[in-house]
Scaffold this motif. Structure first.
Motif, short mmCIF file in Angstrom:
data_model
loop_
_atom_site.label_atom_id
_atom_site.label_comp_id
_atom_site.label_asym_id
_atom_site.label_seq_id
_atom_site.Cartn_x
_atom_site.Cartn_y
_atom_site.Cartn_z
N PRO A 38 0.83 -1.21 0.00
CA PRO A 38 0.00 0.00 0.00
C PRO A 38 0.86 1.26 0.00
CG PRO A 38 -0.82 -1.58 1.60
CD PRO A 38 0.50 -2.09 1.13
N GLN A 39 0.43 2.26 -0.75
CA GLN A 39 1.15 3.52 -0.82
C GLN A 39 0.59 4.55 0.15
OE1 GLN A 39 4.00 3.85 -2.83
NE2 GLN A 39 3.57 1.65 -2.78
N GLY A 40 -0.48 4.20 0.85
CA GLY A 40 -1.14 5.14 1.74
C GLY A 40 -0.61 5.12 3.15
N SER A 41 -1.37 5.72 4.05
CA SER A 41 -0.97 5.84 5.45
C SER A 41 -2.13 5.46 6.35
CB SER A 41 -0.52 7.27 5.76
OG SER A 41 -1.56 8.19 5.48
N LEU A 42 -1.82 5.26 7.61
CA LEU A 42 -2.82 4.93 8.63
C LEU A 42 -2.78 5.99 9.73
CD1 LEU A 42 -1.95 1.14 9.05
CD2 LEU A 42 -3.74 2.11 7.58
N TRP A 161 -9.64 -0.98 0.47
CA TRP A 161 -8.25 -1.37 0.28
C TRP A 161 -7.65 -0.64 -0.92
CZ3 TRP A 161 -4.33 -3.73 2.64
CH2 TRP A 161 -4.59 -4.46 3.81
N SER A 162 -8.44 -0.44 -1.96
CA SER A 162 -7.95 0.27 -3.14
C SER A 162 -7.54 1.69 -2.81
CB SER A 162 -9.02 0.26 -4.23
OG SER A 162 -8.58 0.93 -5.39
N ILE A 163 -8.32 2.35 -1.95
CA ILE A 163 -7.96 3.71 -1.50
C ILE A 163 -6.60 3.69 -0.82
CG2 ILE A 163 -8.56 5.53 0.17
CD1 ILE A 163 -11.52 4.87 -0.41
N TYR A 164 -6.41 2.74 0.07
CA TYR A 164 -5.15 2.61 0.81
C TYR A 164 -3.99 2.29 -0.13
CZ TYR A 164 -2.07 0.81 4.57
OH TYR A 164 -1.03 0.57 5.45
N GLN A 165 -4.22 1.39 -1.07
CA GLN A 165 -3.15 0.98 -1.97
C GLN A 165 -2.70 2.10 -2.90
OE1 GLN A 165 -5.22 -2.49 -3.39
NE2 GLN A 165 -3.90 -3.89 -2.25
N VAL A 254 1.02 6.14 10.69
CA VAL A 254 1.92 5.13 10.16
C VAL A 254 2.07 5.34 8.66
CG1 VAL A 254 2.44 2.67 10.01
CG2 VAL A 254 1.06 3.53 11.92
N SER A 255 3.30 5.61 8.22
CA SER A 255 3.55 5.86 6.80
C SER A 255 3.74 4.55 6.06
CB SER A 255 4.80 6.74 6.63
OG SER A 255 5.97 5.97 6.83
#
Length: 414
Positions: A38-42, A161-165, A254-255
């Motif tokens: 995933p390219q996103g963050s938490l 999940w797509s948003i996060y990825q 979390v990056s």
């Protein structure tokens, strides 16, 4: 054969929903499931996030792309999803977002989850969003709404999940934080009975949604409720080496590089069990040589390199073991009480005392059984201090923690 307008409309909606599911399961130009990192963050919030905690709300919006970011609020965990969803969306919008509520909840009075997770309209809105926020409540309801009975993802969970990825942010508070790891507390017992009786899959613990990956366990409401200890039986059972527990009104960002930054009101507990062991000949819970750290707001920790970077105000405040401040010896009769574990850690790291003991007993089915918590400084232990804000603030890295069962002779007096 005559088809009514009502039936035609219903048929069209059904076809659109089927098409949306196919598009999410088989996106254009994709020939296999996307297994790329995933390219996103938490943004993982420990619960009880206050409306005036602008640092956390604004960070969520920032991670979603900044002012005007479209963020989907999912109140699936909430007891009152309509009220919880509306309040969360309002807080996000006050901090620059364009938030909207997806009425997904087993508790929603009007909509059934199976209709929402397959709805073409909601899936289209998620495709256009750059963030998702899960409210607090019961984390089991989130999984119940988004995961099929066979354990596979619904179309809506695939969309999340797509948003996060693709670089978006997944945020969650309390229950919304619990789902971040592959294992979550489900029908959890209080802390002390958890130590005494352990945890069972499908009862006290269950599968989470796993956004943070398979290597880190997440817990919430941690310090103020004394929950730090309940993480350990789960980590041992499921073979987690790292565990992060965040306190209330506080968040961990979390990056995609595994960098954890603590923001908000207080801090987080970090467990490292890489060198920990247990005595299998002991009937009751025990652990030796665990490492426990406290990450204060502004601190950073890299999950991959396991390196700590203290907040800017503490960089020049590394504690010298030869010049400690505290001189008194302390004993902690109730280590599971509100904030006691951090009080112990702060005192010990800035003390001549090399070891501090805390006890945990309770009036449950086995009142005579308790646990001794031994915290000790080792060669790798480090502390950082700052009073720049007018209040004392500590970062504590790598104290050793040993826990063993102990018994009290009852009655205490006759």
């Amino acid at each position: 054969m005559t088809i009514s307008l009502k039936n035609t409309d219903r048929l069209l909606r059904s076809l659109l929903s089927c098409l949306a599911i196919l598009l999410w399961q088989f996106p254009m130009h994709a020939h296999a499931e996307d297994n790329s990192p995933p390219q996103g963050s938490l943004v993982i919030i420990g619960g009880a996030l206050r409306v005036d905690n602008a640092v956390v709300w604004q960070r969520i919006v920032q991670q979603a792309g900044g002012k005007g970011a479209k963020i989907a609020v999912i109140p699936a965990a909430a007891g009152n999803p309509e009220r919880s969803g509306a309040a969360t969306a309002a807080a996000l919008n006050q901090n620059g977002a364009q938030a909207f509520v997806i009425p997904l909840s087993v508790k929603h009075p009007q909509f059934k989850p199976q209709d929402i997770v397959n709805d073409a309209g909601w899936l289209a809105k998620l495709k256009d969003a750059s963030g998702v926020y899960f409210t607090g409540g019961d984390q089991g309801r989130i999984v119940q709404a988004l995961v099929k009975p066979d354990g596979s993802k619904t179309a809506m969970l695939e969309a999340i999940w797509s948003i996060y990825q693709r670089g978006g942010v997944i945020a969650g508070s309390s229950a919304g934080a619990a789902i971040m790891s592959t294992t979550m507390f489900y029908d959890a017992k209080p802390v002390l009975p958890t130590l005494k009786l352990g945890v069972t899959d499908g009862k006290e613990i269950a599968a989470g949604l796993g956004f943070i990956g398979p290597d880190v366990f997440i817990d919430q409401h941690l310090i103020i409720r004394g929950r730090f200890a309940r993480m350990l039986p789960v980590m041992l059972k499921k073979n987690y080496k790292l565990g992060l527990g965040v306190d209330e009104n506080t968040a961990m960002v979390v990056s995609n590089q595994g960098e954890v930054e603590v923001i908000g009101y207080k801090g987080a507990i970090l467990f490292d069990l890489a060198e920990a062991s247990t005595d299998s000949s002991q009937k009751n819970f025990n652990i030796s040589n665990a490492r426990i750290s406290y990450l204060d707001r502004g601190d950073r920790f890299n999950l991959r390199s396991k390196t700590l970077t203290p907040s800017a105000d503490k960089l020049q405040g590394k504690l010298n073991p030869a010049q400690t401040y505290n001189t008194d010896q302390r004993f902690y009769a109730d280590i599971l009480a509100n904030t006691v574990v951090t009080d112990l850690m702060f005192h010990l790291i800035d003390s001549k005392q090399q070891r501090a003991i805390g006890l945990a007993f309770g009036m449950d089915d086995q009142p005579e059984l308790g646990f001794e918590f031994s915290f000790s400084k080792v060669a790798e232990s480090q502390g950082y201090f700052s009073a720049s804000s007018g209040a004392e603030a500590y970062t504590v890295h790598k104290l050793r923690l040993d826990i063993r069962p102990v018994k009290m002779q009852l009655p205490l007096y006759k």
